[in-house]
Design an enzyme around this catalytic site. Structure first.
Site, PDB file in Angstrom:
ATOM      1  N   ARG A 180      56.184  -2.033 -29.246  1.00 50.45           N
ATOM      2  CA  ARG A 180      55.235  -2.922 -28.542  1.00 50.45           C
ATOM      3  C   ARG A 180      55.071  -2.563 -27.072  1.00 50.45           C
ATOM      4  NH1 ARG A 180      57.869  -6.678 -31.591  1.00 50.45           N
ATOM      5  NH2 ARG A 180      56.682  -7.338 -33.409  1.00 50.45           N
ATOM      6  N   LYS A 197      43.309   4.299 -19.255  1.00 47.34           N
ATOM      7  CA  LYS A 197      42.746   4.479 -20.599  1.00 47.34           C
ATOM      8  C   LYS A 197      43.556   5.517 -21.360  1.00 47.34           C
ATOM      9  CE  LYS A 197      38.030   4.774 -19.881  1.00 47.34           C
ATOM     10  NZ  LYS A 197      36.715   4.980 -20.515  1.00 47.34           N
ATOM     11  N   GLU A 247      34.584  17.566 -12.406  1.00 46.24           N
ATOM     12  CA  GLU A 247      34.870  16.137 -12.192  1.00 46.24           C
ATOM     13  C   GLU A 247      35.106  15.857 -10.702  1.00 46.24           C
ATOM     14  OE1 GLU A 247      34.417  14.251 -14.805  1.00 46.24           O
ATOM     15  OE2 GLU A 247      34.899  15.494 -16.551  1.00 46.24           O
ATOM     16  N   LYS A 260      38.229   7.842  -7.930  1.00 46.57           N
ATOM     17  CA  LYS A 260      38.458   7.193  -9.228  1.00 46.57           C
ATOM     18  C   LYS A 260      39.278   5.919  -9.033  1.00 46.57           C
ATOM     19  CE  LYS A 260      39.432   7.315 -13.992  1.00 46.57           C
ATOM     20  NZ  LYS A 260      39.499   8.013 -15.230  1.00 46.57           N
ATOM     21  N   GLU A 272      36.479  -1.677 -17.566  1.00 45.49           N
ATOM     22  CA  GLU A 272      35.199  -1.051 -17.861  1.00 45.49           C
ATOM     23  C   GLU A 272      34.111  -2.049 -18.254  1.00 45.49           C
ATOM     24  OE1 GLU A 272      35.353   2.053 -20.871  1.00 45.49           O
ATOM     25  OE2 GLU A 272      34.131   3.339 -19.618  1.00 45.49           O
ATOM     26  N   ARG A 307      32.633   0.704 -13.388  1.00 48.94           N
ATOM     27  CA  ARG A 307      33.275   1.903 -13.946  1.00 48.94           C
ATOM     28  C   ARG A 307      32.268   2.833 -14.630  1.00 48.94           C
ATOM     29  NH1 ARG A 307      39.468   1.573 -15.941  1.00 48.94           N
ATOM     30  NH2 ARG A 307      39.683   3.633 -16.785  1.00 48.94           N
ATOM     31  N   ASN A 346      30.594   7.855 -15.369  1.00 48.19           N
ATOM     32  CA  ASN A 346      29.896   8.637 -16.399  1.00 48.19           C
ATOM     33  C   ASN A 346      28.749   9.460 -15.847  1.00 48.19           C
ATOM     34  OD1 ASN A 346      31.338   8.166 -18.777  1.00 48.19           O
ATOM     35  ND2 ASN A 346      30.512   6.097 -18.845  1.00 48.19           N
ATOM     36  N   HIS A 402      27.528  12.456 -17.654  1.00 44.80           N
ATOM     37  CA  HIS A 402      28.171  12.466 -18.967  1.00 44.80           C
ATOM     38  C   HIS A 402      27.248  12.083 -20.121  1.00 44.80           C
ATOM     39  CE1 HIS A 402      31.771  13.196 -16.712  1.00 44.80           C
ATOM     40  NE2 HIS A 402      32.536  13.176 -17.793  1.00 44.80           N
ATOM     41  N   HIS A 446      27.822  14.878 -22.713  1.00 44.22           N
ATOM     42  CA  HIS A 446      28.368  14.670 -24.057  1.00 44.22           C
ATOM     43  C   HIS A 446      27.390  15.140 -25.129  1.00 44.22           C
ATOM     44  CE1 HIS A 446      31.260  11.357 -22.515  1.00 44.22           C
ATOM     45  NE2 HIS A 446      31.912  12.487 -22.660  1.00 44.22           N
ATOM     46  N   HIS A 479      33.665  20.605 -22.284  1.00 48.67           N
ATOM     47  CA  HIS A 479      33.373  19.358 -21.569  1.00 48.67           C
ATOM     48  C   HIS A 479      32.958  19.583 -20.111  1.00 48.67           C
ATOM     49  CE1 HIS A 479      33.461  15.131 -20.594  1.00 48.67           C
ATOM     50  NE2 HIS A 479      34.252  15.406 -19.567  1.00 48.67           N
TER      51      HIS A 479
HETATM   52  N1  LIG Z   1      41.992   8.646 -20.159  1.00 47.07           N
HETATM   53  C1  LIG Z   1      40.953   8.966 -19.431  1.00 47.07           C
HETATM   54  O1  LIG Z   1      40.471   8.193 -18.604  1.00 47.07           O
HETATM   55  C2  LIG Z   1      40.348  10.328 -19.604  1.00 47.07           C
HETATM   56  C3  LIG Z   1      39.413  10.801 -18.684  1.00 47.07           C
HETATM   57  C4  LIG Z   1      38.908  12.090 -18.835  1.00 47.07           C
HETATM   58  C5  LIG Z   1      39.329  12.874 -19.897  1.00 47.07           C
HETATM   59  N2  LIG Z   1      40.235  12.379 -20.787  1.00 47.07           N
HETATM   60  C6  LIG Z   1      40.721  13.201 -21.894  1.00 47.07           C
HETATM   61  O2  LIG Z   1      41.398  14.318 -21.360  1.00 47.07           O
HETATM   62  C7  LIG Z   1      41.310  15.398 -22.284  1.00 47.07           C
HETATM   63  C8  LIG Z   1      40.916  16.655 -21.523  1.00 47.07           C
HETATM   64  O3  LIG Z   1      41.931  16.944 -20.592  1.00 47.07           O
HETATM   65  P1  LIG Z   1      42.159  18.428 -20.058  1.00 47.07           P
HETATM   66  O4  LIG Z   1      40.893  18.966 -19.570  1.00 47.07           O
HETATM   67  O5  LIG Z   1      43.343  18.384 -19.174  1.00 47.07           O
HETATM   68  O6  LIG Z   1      42.455  19.218 -21.413  1.00 47.07           O
HETATM   69  P2  LIG Z   1      43.827  19.716 -22.077  1.00 47.07           P
HETATM   70  O7  LIG Z   1      44.850  18.677 -22.007  1.00 47.07           O
HETATM   71  O8  LIG Z   1      43.459  20.251 -23.402  1.00 47.07           O
HETATM   72  O9  LIG Z   1      44.256  20.917 -21.118  1.00 47.07           O
HETATM   73  C9  LIG Z   1      43.450  22.059 -21.051  1.00 47.07           C
HETATM   74  C10 LIG Z   1      44.247  23.327 -21.398  1.00 47.07           C
HETATM   75  O10 LIG Z   1      45.055  23.691 -20.283  1.00 47.07           O
HETATM   76  C11 LIG Z   1      46.418  23.795 -20.675  1.00 47.07           C
HETATM   77  N3  LIG Z   1      47.203  23.430 -19.494  1.00 47.07           N
HETATM   78  C12 LIG Z   1      47.303  22.214 -18.914  1.00 47.07           C
HETATM   79  N4  LIG Z   1      48.013  22.294 -17.799  1.00 47.07           N
HETATM   80  C13 LIG Z   1      48.385  23.597 -17.648  1.00 47.07           C
HETATM   81  C14 LIG Z   1      49.107  24.319 -16.681  1.00 47.07           C
HETATM   82  N5  LIG Z   1      49.575  23.731 -15.581  1.00 47.07           N
HETATM   83  N6  LIG Z   1      49.310  25.642 -16.870  1.00 47.07           N
HETATM   84  C15 LIG Z   1      48.804  26.267 -17.971  1.00 47.07           C
HETATM   85  N7  LIG Z   1      48.075  25.639 -18.913  1.00 47.07           N
HETATM   86  C16 LIG Z   1      47.875  24.331 -18.747  1.00 47.07           C
HETATM   87  C17 LIG Z   1      46.525  22.875 -21.856  1.00 47.07           C
HETATM   88  O11 LIG Z   1      47.649  23.188 -22.644  1.00 47.07           O
HETATM   89  C18 LIG Z   1      45.202  23.137 -22.559  1.00 47.07           C
HETATM   90  O12 LIG Z   1      45.258  24.318 -23.298  1.00 47.07           O
HETATM   91  C19 LIG Z   1      40.312  14.996 -23.348  1.00 47.07           C
HETATM   92  O13 LIG Z   1      41.009  14.655 -24.517  1.00 47.07           O
HETATM   93  C20 LIG Z   1      39.630  13.776 -22.757  1.00 47.07           C
HETATM   94  O14 LIG Z   1      39.199  12.862 -23.739  1.00 47.07           O
HETATM   95  C21 LIG Z   1      40.746  11.132 -20.641  1.00 47.07           C
HETATM   96 ZN   LIG Z   2      34.473  14.075 -17.963  1.00 42.87          ZN
END
Ligand SMILES: NC(=O)c1ccc[n+]([C@@H]2O[C@H](COP(=O)([O-])OP(=O)(O)OC[C@H]3O[C@@H](n4cnc5c(N)ncnc54)[C@H](O)[C@@H]3O)[C@@H](O)[C@H]2O)c1
Ligand SMILES: [Zn+2]
Length: 352
Positions: free
Chosen positions: A114, A136, A178, A220, A230, A234, A238, A241, A245, A257
């Protein structure tokens, strides 16, 4: 070593610090005020590089790299491993990785027993400036991304910028999309500094990188603080986006992305200019900044405009059947528009 930057984030249940600096991972327990057992969740790319820096911890759980593993199946495996490692309610789950690991580990922290304490150690630029702040968390379903999730606020976020040295260049660029978006939303100085730095950005000093990351997080932070669940403001996050998307989806995710967002930012600026909200020179200015960091800015000609338009309606962020766009009045001034006509949107998608 440069002193860390500390950004405090307030949310309905309390507050936490986002700490941005170098060499933070070895100080995890102290900086995040952790007392009980620690379970680190990481992936098979990031774990081998950085998990040793956060030791000693009680267990390191490694998931396979990639968005395709951001699933309930992986989460289920993590629950089992946490139980096997004897992690109880006094435990803290630490996400060490990009946004995929952060979203998934956060969802586990929100639901295991929980809810247990959660600390984010984002290692990608995107995770630092976007995913790790705002609470999130969630996973994907076969039907779509982020369809199951929870709001789970971390107790601390440690953004150790030294980890960015190993981030692949394409992932750095994705994070920059971003960062530039955040400048456009409410920090003209951040945008203009990137504009001035041009290609020098690639050889940024650690001090400059720390400032860049902190400035982007602050945008942010201010938005999510105002609208934690949201319901309103918030939506501005986007920016770019709605187009982005749809482009990603129609390309079959060949357009990543960050690339989709870059194209989307330019499209949003074109739409704003076309509707008379901003200067006609703004789209070219945004395009130039994105190109400096090697991001593509034009929608690939082989993606049918009609399909992109239709895909916008499958975005879960649409309101009723009306499309919602975030438009620009200027750099640092955005607003939500719910009344944009199909003809204008199509014209922008078709822009050569
Ligand atoms: N929660 C939120 O508010 C929010 C906001 C934006 C995006 N997201 C989510 O985040 C995800 C995208 O995140 P991302 O772009 O970090 O992608 P990711 O987590 O897939 O990382 C991108 C790549 O870089 C590698 N990597 C990360 N850090 C590294 C480092 N220091 N050295 C070498 N390799 C490294 C990872 O293993 C991966 O292969 C999506 O799933 C998206 O939905 C969430
Ligand atoms: Zn984004």
């Amino acid at each position: 070593m440069n002193e860390a930057t500390i950004l405090n984030v307030k949310h309905p249940d309390g507050q936490y610090d986002v700490i941005v600096g170098s060499g933070l991972l070895p100080r995890l327990r102290e900086l995040a005020h952790i007392r009980g057992p620690v379970a680190v969740v990481t992936n098979d790319q990031v774990g081998p590089l950085y998990a040793a820096q956060v030791s000693p911890v009680d267990c390191v759980l490694t998931v396979p790299d990639g968005e395709q593993h951001k699933t309930l199946q992986t989460v289920n495996g993590l629950y089992g491993q946490l139980l096997a490692a004897g992690i109880d309610r006094t435990g803290t789950i630490v996400a060490l990785g990009g946004g995929v690991v952060g979203d998934m580990a956060g969802f586990v922290a929100a639901t295991y027993m929980r809810g247990v304490d959660f600390v984010q150690c984002p290692t990608s630029l995107l995770a630092m400036v976007d995913a790790s702040v705002g609470g999130k968390t969630g996973v994907d379903l076969p039907e779509g991304k982020n369809l199951v999730g929870a709001f789970k606020q971390p107790t601390a976020v440690l953004a150790d910028i030294t980890t960015l040295q190993t981030l692949p260049p394409a992932e750095f660029a994705a994070g920059m999309a971003e960062v530039i978006k955040h400048g456009l939303i409410s920090n003209p100085r951040l945008f203009m500094q990137i504009e001035d730095e041009g290609r020098r950005l690639r050889s940024m000093s650690p001090v400059r990188l720390q400032t860049l990351v902190s400035d982007a997080i602050r945008v942010k932070r201010d938005v999510v603080q105002e609208d934690p669940f949201e319901h309103g403001r918030r939506a501005v996050l986007n920016l770019g986006h709605t187009f982005g998307h749809a482009i990603e989806q129609v390309s079959g995710y060949r357009v990543a992305h960050g690339q989709g967002v870059a194209m989307g930012l330019v499209a949003a600026a074109h739409l704003s200019a076309r509707l008379g909200y901003c200067d006609t020179g703004l789209p070219a200015r945004i395009e130039a900044v994105l190109r400096q960091v090697d991001l593509p800015t034009r929608i690939p000609a082989d993606l049918p405009a009609e399909a992109i338009y239709q895909a916008m309606f499958s975005d879960k962020k649409k309101v009723g059947m009306r499309l919602r766009f975030i438009l620009l009045r200027d750099v640092g001034q955005v607003f939500v528009a719910d009344e944009v006509g199909e003809e204008d949107v199509m014209a922008v998608i078709r822009e050569p």
